[in-house]
Design an enzyme around this catalytic site. Structure first.
Site, PDB file in Angstrom:
ATOM      1  N   PRO A 244       1.388  -9.843  -0.882  1.00 29.99           N
ATOM      2  CA  PRO A 244       0.099 -10.350   0.116  1.00 29.99           C
ATOM      3  C   PRO A 244      -0.304  -9.222   0.976  1.00 29.99           C
ATOM      4  O   PRO A 244       0.623  -8.954   1.820  1.00 29.99           O
ATOM      5  CB  PRO A 244       0.738 -11.607   0.736  1.00 29.99           C
ATOM      6  CG  PRO A 244       2.142 -11.776   0.666  1.00 29.99           C
ATOM      7  CD  PRO A 244       2.467 -10.960  -0.461  1.00 29.99           C
ATOM      8  N   GLU A 245      -1.409  -9.076   1.226  1.00 33.17           N
ATOM      9  CA  GLU A 245      -2.319  -8.375   2.537  1.00 33.17           C
ATOM     10  C   GLU A 245      -2.999  -8.906   3.198  1.00 33.17           C
ATOM     11  O   GLU A 245      -3.309 -10.228   2.830  1.00 33.17           O
ATOM     12  CB  GLU A 245      -2.639  -6.828   1.830  1.00 33.17           C
ATOM     13  CG  GLU A 245      -1.328  -5.986   1.150  1.00 33.17           C
ATOM     14  CD  GLU A 245      -1.982  -4.719   0.690  1.00 33.17           C
ATOM     15  OE1 GLU A 245      -3.226  -4.220   1.036  1.00 33.17           O
ATOM     16  OE2 GLU A 245      -1.258  -4.075  -0.002  1.00 33.17           O
TER      17      GLU A 245
ATOM     18  N   LYS B 208      -0.635 -10.285   8.785  1.00 34.59           N
ATOM     19  CA  LYS B 208      -0.175 -11.094   7.745  1.00 34.59           C
ATOM     20  C   LYS B 208       0.452 -12.311   8.079  1.00 34.59           C
ATOM     21  O   LYS B 208       1.191 -12.945   7.378  1.00 34.59           O
ATOM     22  CB  LYS B 208       0.760 -10.259   6.873  1.00 34.59           C
ATOM     23  CG  LYS B 208       0.077  -8.773   6.296  1.00 34.59           C
ATOM     24  CD  LYS B 208       1.381  -7.984   5.560  1.00 34.59           C
ATOM     25  CE  LYS B 208       0.534  -6.326   5.512  1.00 34.59           C
ATOM     26  NZ  LYS B 208       1.693  -5.635   4.978  1.00 34.59           N
TER      27      LYS B 208
ATOM     28  N   ARG C 131       6.466   4.423  -0.596  1.00 31.46           N
ATOM     29  CA  ARG C 131       5.436   3.321  -1.439  1.00 31.46           C
ATOM     30  C   ARG C 131       4.617   4.287  -2.373  1.00 31.46           C
ATOM     31  O   ARG C 131       4.360   5.295  -2.119  1.00 31.46           O
ATOM     32  CB  ARG C 131       4.368   2.869  -0.250  1.00 31.46           C
ATOM     33  CG  ARG C 131       4.991   2.407   1.043  1.00 31.46           C
ATOM     34  CD  ARG C 131       5.744   1.137   0.811  1.00 31.46           C
ATOM     35  NE  ARG C 131       5.170   0.024   0.603  1.00 31.46           N
ATOM     36  CZ  ARG C 131       4.505  -0.735   1.266  1.00 31.46           C
ATOM     37  NH1 ARG C 131       4.343  -0.226   2.844  1.00 31.46           N
ATOM     38  NH2 ARG C 131       3.815  -1.802   0.826  1.00 31.46           N
TER      39      ARG C 131
END
Ligand SMILES: [Zn+2]
Length: 294
Positions: free
Chosen positions: A2-3, A59, A263
Site C-alpha cells: 500500500p502506498e 500511509k 528497492r
C-alpha cells in the site's frame, strides 16, 4: 504494497462504512496486530465508542473516537480492511474485527469490518493523542498539496538520490516505490540524480508527476477492495513500474531495471538522462549550497 493511493481508498471506504457508527464489539484474533496498548485494553478502549471521523495522512489511517482518543491503522505490506456482514465467517488471515452498529441501535446498520493481513506488517494502535510517527510526517500530496518551492528547498538539503529522498516520509508523506518510480518517469528525471542538483523546473515536474500518478492510481483502483500488484493474478496498472526490459512507452528504448536504496527501480536510459539536461541552471536562487563539493 500500500502506498498513498491504496491507503486513500481504504480511508474513503472506511469513511463510508464506519463514520458515525458505534463500536459494538472488537475481536483481536492475533494480538501481534495491536501495537499498543495490550490487546485486552485495546478492545476495552474501543467498545461502545462512536467513530466520529476518519482521515489519512501519508500511509496512516486515523479514526477519531467520540471521547477524543484515536485509533491508528497502518497497513504495512499486505494489510486490508474489508466490510462483511456480522455473521460472515472469518476471512483468510483475518487478524482483528470491529463490529459496528448504528448509534440508535438499528440492526440494519450493523456491519463487521475485518482487518486482513497475510504478512502481518500492519499495525493497530489506540492512543489519547496523535502518534509521533503521525505528527512527524511531511506534507501529504493529496491532503496538503505539494508546494514546489518548499519541496525544492527541502531537496536542496540532501545529497541522496532523488528517488530515495521522495520515499522519506518527512519530506513528502505517503510516497512509496511505485509512485516515485512513475512520477520520475513522467518528469523525465533519472531516479539516481542527487536531490540537491535538481532545478526548480525539474522539482515542479516531479510534483506534477506525483499528482498525476496518484490520480491515475486512484481512478484505477477505487472500489470496495484494494488489490496490490504483488498479489497473484493482479494486473499491473502502472506505466513503467514492473516493466523493466520492456520498451519505454514514450521513446521505445528498453527500460533499465536496477536496485537503488535497496528497492527495485525502473527508468528509461534515454528520456531520463543521468546527468540532467545540459546547460540547465542548477539552482534558481543563491549559490552557497551549490558550492558544496567533496
Ligand atoms: Zn524513454
Amino acid at each position: 504494497v500500500p502506498e498513498l493511493p491504496e491507503v486513500e481508498i481504504a480511508a474513503r471506504n472506511l469513511r463510508a462504512w464506519a463514520e458515525g457508527k458505534a463500536v459494538r464489539a472488537v475481536i483481536v484474533h492475533d494480538p501481534r496486530v495491536v501495537e499498543a496498548p495490550a490487546a485486552e485494553a485495546f478492545v476495552r478502549a474501543l467498545k461502545g465508542r462512536r467513530i466520529e471521523a476518519i482521515d489519512r495522512r501519508g500511509k496512516w489511517l486515523r479514526l477519531r473516537l467520540d471521547d477524543g482518543s484515536r485509533v491508528f491503522s497502518h497497513l504495512g505490506m499486505t494489510g486490508k480492511w474489508v466490510r462483511r456482514a456480522p455473521e460472515a465467517e472469518p476471512e483468510p488471515f483475518e487478524r482483528a474485527r470491529v463490529d459496528l452498529r448504528d448509534p440508535d441501535g438499528d440492526e440494519r446498520g450493523a456491519v463487521s469490518l475485518r482487518y486482513r493481513d497475510p504478512r502481518l506488517f500492519g499495525r493497530l494502535h489506540h492512543a489519547r493523542d496523535d502518534l509521533a510517527a503521525f505528527t512527524a510526517l511531511g506534507p501529504d500530496p493529496l491532503v496538503d498539496g505539494i508546494d514546489v518551492a518548499r519541496l525544492h528547498d527541502r531537496l536542496a538539503r540532501t545529497r541522496r538520490a532523488i528517488k530515495d529522498a521522495l520515499l522519506d516520509q518527512a519530506i513528502l508523506a505517503g510516497v512509496g516505490n511505485i509512485q516515485a518510480t512513475e512520477a520520475l518517469w513522467l518528469a523525465r528525471v533519472d531516479p539516481r540524480r542527487p536531490a540537491d542538483q535538481l532545478a526548480r523546473a525539474e522539482v515542479r515536474a516531479i510534483a506534477r508527476g506525483l499528482e498525476r500518478s496518484i490520480e491515475q492510481t486512484l481512478a484505477h483502483e477505487s472500489g470496495p477492495e484494494i488489490t496490490y500488484v504483488e498479489e497473484a493474478g493482479a494486473p499491473n496498472p502502472f506505466t513503467i513500474y514492473g516493466h523493466g526490459g520492456d520498451p519505454c512507452p514514450r521513446c521505445r528504448a528498453p527500460l533499465d531495471r536496477y536496485v537503488l536504496g535497496g528497492r527495485g527501480t525502473v527508468s528509461c536510459p534515454r528520456c531520463q538522462p543521468t546527468a540532467g539536461r545540459p546547460g540547465r541552471e542548477r539552482r534558481e536562487k543563491g549559490s552557497s549550497r551549490t558550492q558544496r563539493r567533496p
